[in-house]
Design a protein around this motif. Structure first.
Motif, PDB file in Angstrom:
ATOM      1  N   ALA A 230     -19.936  39.507  79.918  1.00  0.00           N
ATOM      2  CA  ALA A 230     -20.762  40.541  79.287  1.00  0.00           C
ATOM      3  C   ALA A 230     -19.918  41.658  78.675  1.00  0.00           C
ATOM      4  CB  ALA A 230     -21.750  41.109  80.302  1.00  0.00           C
ATOM      5  N   ALA A 231     -18.787  41.964  79.272  1.00  0.00           N
ATOM      6  CA  ALA A 231     -17.935  43.040  78.763  1.00  0.00           C
ATOM      7  C   ALA A 231     -17.372  42.746  77.379  1.00  0.00           C
ATOM      8  CB  ALA A 231     -16.792  43.313  79.741  1.00  0.00           C
ATOM      9  N   VAL A 242     -24.622  35.212  67.454  1.00  0.00           N
ATOM     10  CA  VAL A 242     -25.004  34.379  68.603  1.00  0.00           C
ATOM     11  C   VAL A 242     -23.802  34.278  69.521  1.00  0.00           C
ATOM     12  CG1 VAL A 242     -25.853  32.089  69.311  1.00  0.00           C
ATOM     13  CG2 VAL A 242     -26.578  33.061  67.117  1.00  0.00           C
ATOM     14  N   VAL A 243     -24.048  34.125  70.823  1.00  0.00           N
ATOM     15  CA  VAL A 243     -22.958  33.894  71.778  1.00  0.00           C
ATOM     16  C   VAL A 243     -23.229  32.615  72.560  1.00  0.00           C
ATOM     17  CG1 VAL A 243     -22.305  36.308  71.994  1.00  0.00           C
ATOM     18  CG2 VAL A 243     -24.028  35.365  73.542  1.00  0.00           C
ATOM     19  N   ASN A 244     -22.157  31.897  72.859  1.00  0.00           N
ATOM     20  CA  ASN A 244     -22.235  30.656  73.622  1.00  0.00           C
ATOM     21  C   ASN A 244     -21.856  30.953  75.069  1.00  0.00           C
ATOM     22  OD1 ASN A 244     -22.138  28.088  74.705  1.00  0.00           O
ATOM     23  ND2 ASN A 244     -20.924  27.213  73.049  1.00  0.00           N
ATOM     24  N   ILE A 245     -22.795  30.749  75.985  1.00  0.00           N
ATOM     25  CA  ILE A 245     -22.571  31.007  77.403  1.00  0.00           C
ATOM     26  C   ILE A 245     -22.197  29.692  78.080  1.00  0.00           C
ATOM     27  CG2 ILE A 245     -23.570  31.859  79.552  1.00  0.00           C
ATOM     28  CD1 ILE A 245     -25.524  33.513  77.882  1.00  0.00           C
ATOM     29  N   LYS A 246     -20.978  29.628  78.607  1.00  0.00           N
ATOM     30  CA  LYS A 246     -20.522  28.486  79.375  1.00  0.00           C
ATOM     31  C   LYS A 246     -20.080  28.971  80.752  1.00  0.00           C
ATOM     32  CE  LYS A 246     -18.726  25.769  75.451  1.00  0.00           C
ATOM     33  NZ  LYS A 246     -17.485  25.274  74.795  1.00  0.00           N
ATOM     34  N   LEU A 247     -20.521  28.292  81.788  1.00  0.00           N
ATOM     35  CA  LEU A 247     -20.209  28.734  83.138  1.00  0.00           C
ATOM     36  C   LEU A 247     -18.718  28.688  83.437  1.00  0.00           C
ATOM     37  CD1 LEU A 247     -23.291  28.489  83.293  1.00  0.00           C
ATOM     38  CD2 LEU A 247     -23.023  27.614  85.623  1.00  0.00           C
ATOM     39  N   ASP A 248     -17.987  27.750  82.821  1.00  0.00           N
ATOM     40  CA  ASP A 248     -16.547  27.709  83.042  1.00  0.00           C
ATOM     41  C   ASP A 248     -15.836  28.897  82.413  1.00  0.00           C
ATOM     42  OD1 ASP A 248     -15.821  25.429  84.658  1.00  0.00           O
ATOM     43  OD2 ASP A 248     -16.620  24.182  83.056  1.00  0.00           O
ATOM     44  N   LEU A 260     -26.232  36.688  79.868  1.00  0.00           N
ATOM     45  CA  LEU A 260     -27.481  36.382  79.184  1.00  0.00           C
ATOM     46  C   LEU A 260     -28.330  37.632  79.007  1.00  0.00           C
ATOM     47  CD1 LEU A 260     -29.601  34.400  78.043  1.00  0.00           C
ATOM     48  CD2 LEU A 260     -30.325  33.977  80.408  1.00  0.00           C
ATOM     49  N   ALA A 261     -28.498  38.401  80.068  1.00  0.00           N
ATOM     50  CA  ALA A 261     -29.307  39.618  79.993  1.00  0.00           C
ATOM     51  C   ALA A 261     -28.693  40.631  79.041  1.00  0.00           C
ATOM     52  CB  ALA A 261     -29.471  40.220  81.387  1.00  0.00           C
ATOM     53  N   ARG A 266     -28.634  43.347  73.605  1.00  0.00           N
ATOM     54  CA  ARG A 266     -27.866  43.755  72.431  1.00  0.00           C
ATOM     55  C   ARG A 266     -28.331  43.050  71.165  1.00  0.00           C
ATOM     56  NH1 ARG A 266     -22.784  46.031  73.642  1.00  0.00           N
ATOM     57  NH2 ARG A 266     -22.658  46.237  71.387  1.00  0.00           N
ATOM     58  N   GLY A 267     -29.309  42.169  71.268  1.00  0.00           N
ATOM     59  CA  GLY A 267     -29.845  41.518  70.081  1.00  0.00           C
ATOM     60  C   GLY A 267     -29.123  40.256  69.650  1.00  0.00           C
ATOM     61  N   PHE A 268     -28.259  39.710  70.496  1.00  0.00           N
ATOM     62  CA  PHE A 268     -27.588  38.460  70.171  1.00  0.00           C
ATOM     63  C   PHE A 268     -28.511  37.272  70.432  1.00  0.00           C
ATOM     64  CE2 PHE A 268     -23.855  41.125  71.014  1.00  0.00           C
ATOM     65  CZ  PHE A 268     -22.979  40.730  70.014  1.00  0.00           C
TER      66      PHE A 268
END
Length: 339
Positions: A230-231, A242-248, A260-261, A266-268
Motif C-alpha cells: 500500500a505504501a 490500475v494496480v496488480n495485487i499479488k500475494l508473493d 486492496l482497500a 485512491r481511485g485505482f
C-alpha cells in the motif's frame, strides 16, 4: 503448546513452457509451509522470484529466521514487522490464516466478514512465442472471455494482431513484463485502440516508470513490478490507473487486503494476479477476486498436475478449491510432489 513450523521446496513441472520477455519456465519451484497447532495444520505456499532477488534458499532462510517466534505464537501483524514483503512472509501469513480457520471452525471468508469465493472469470495466458504459435494457442482456448498476451519489444504488433484474429471476441490484456520503452508504448497506442485492448500491464521497467508522469494513455496501464504494498501507491498516482495485487509481492493476504482497500480509496482499478504456482497459492488470492476488475489467477492451469481438490477451470471461470483445501475448517488429506 508451541506451534510447529515446517518449510520445504516443491517442484511442479509445467505441461508446456511458459515464456515471457524475461525468460522461460518449465516448472514451478515453490516453497510450501505448514504450521501445526492443537492437531490442526495450516498451509501456505510462495514462489521465490528472481526479479526481486529471491531464491528458494533465501526464502527458506527467511522462514527459518522467524521459526522460533512463529512457534511461540507470533501474530500476523508481528510477522509484517519481522519480515519484508515477499515470498517468505506470504507463505507464513497464508499458513497462519489457514490455521486460524481450522482452529476456529470458521472459514477465512467468515473471519473477514465477506462472502465465500465463487467461480470467477479469469484471464488465460498466451505465453510469448511466434505470432503463428500465439494465434494457435489463443484459438485453442475455445472462446475464453479474457486472454492475457505476453509480448516483448521484438514484434508486439504482429503478436497482438495474430491473437486478436484468433480470438476476435476476447477481452485482451497485454503484458510486456517491463520489456517496452516509453517510445514503443507511445507509438503503439493506436494499435492497442484498434485491437480493443482492455489493459496494458507494466510496459516499462519499474525504475523508468517516472516517464509515465503526464502521459495520457489510450488504454489503462497497470502497475505490476512497480506495486508491492500500500505504501507504493503515493508514487504510482499519476502514472498508473490500475494496480496488480499479488500475494508473493505483498507478503501475504494480510497486506494484500490493506493494499486492496488503499487502492480503492485512491481511485485505482484492481487486478488480482499470481505467479506460476499450485492451487495453494491461488486459494487465498481468490478472496480478493470479488473486488477486482481483472482476475489473472491461471497459474495452476500450467501445471502437469496440481494438488487434488485444487482450483479448476469450468467454462472460462475458475472454481474455488474443494472444502478443506485452504481457508476452510473441513480437513482433507492432500498429497505433495516428491522433491
Amino acid at each position: 503448546m508451541l506451534r510447529t513450523l515446517q518449510a520445504r521446496r516443491e517442484h511442479w513441472p509445467l505441461a508446456a513452457p511458459f515464456r515471457i520477455s524475461r525468460g522461460v519456465k518449465t516448472a514451478a519451484d515453490v516453497v510450501a509451509v505448514e504450521i501445526g497447532h492443537e492437531g490442526q495444520v495450516g498451509h501456505g505456499e510462495a514462489v521465490p522470484y528472481g526479479r526481486y532477488g529471491e531464491t528458494l534458499d533465501s526464502v527458506l532462510a527467511q522462514i527459518d529466521s522467524v521459526a522460533d517466534a512463529i512457534g511461540a505464537g507470533m501474530t500476523r501483524i508481528e510477522l509484517m514487522r519481522a519480515l519484508p514483503p515477499g515470498a517468505a512472509r506470504n507463505a507464513i501469513d497464508c499458513a497462519l490464516w489457514d490455521l486460524e480457520a481450522k482452529l476456529s471452525g470458521r472459514s477465512v471468508a467468515e473471519l473477514l466478514h465477506q462472502p465465500e469465493p465463487q467461480p470467477v472469470t479469469i484471464a488465460l495466458t498466451v505465453s510469448l512465442d511466434t505470432p503463428d504459435a500465439m494465434a494457435r494457442a489463443a484459438a485453442a482456448m475455445n472462446g475464453a472471455p479474457v486472454i492475457k498476451v505476453k509480448v516483448d519489444a521484438i514484434e508486439p504488433e504482429a503478436c497482438l494482431r495474430a491473437v486478436r484474429a484468433a480470438a476476435p471476441d476476447a477481452q485482451l490484456i497485454v503484458d510486456p513484463n517491463e520489456g517496452w520503452s516509453f517510445a514503443l508504448l507511445r507509438d503503439i497506442q493506436p494499435v492497442l485502440q484498434e485491437l480493443k485492448v482492455a489493459l496494458v500491464e507494466q510496459p516499462l521497467p519499474s525504475d523508468e516508470d517516472h516517464q509515465l508522469v503526464g502521459f495520457d494513455p489510450a488504454i489503462p496501464i497497470c502497475a505490476d513490478e512497480s506495486c508491492h504494498v500500500a505504501a507504493d501507491l503515493d508514487e504510482l498516482a499519476g502514472r498508473y490507473q490500475v494496480v496488480n495485487i499479488k500475494l508473493d509481492k505483498t507478503g501475504g493476504l494480510t497486506e494484500a487486503l490493506d493494499l486492496l482497500a488503499a487502492a480503492r480509496s485512491r481511485g485505482f482499478g484492481v487486478m488480482v494476479g499470481c505467479m506460476v504456482s499450485s492451487s495453494r497459492s491461488i486459494a487465498p488470492a481468490l478472496l480478493l477476486a470479488h473486488d477486482a476488475e481483472f482476475v489473472d489467477l491461471d497459474g495452476p492451469l500450467w501445471l502437469k498436475a496440481d494438488h487434488p481438490g485444487g482450483v479448476r477451470l469450468e467454462a472460462g471461470k475458475l472454481a474455488p478449491a474443494a472444502p478443506g483445501f485452504w481457508g476452510t475448517p473441513c480437513l482433507q488429506a492432500m498429497t505433495s510432489p516428491s522433491v
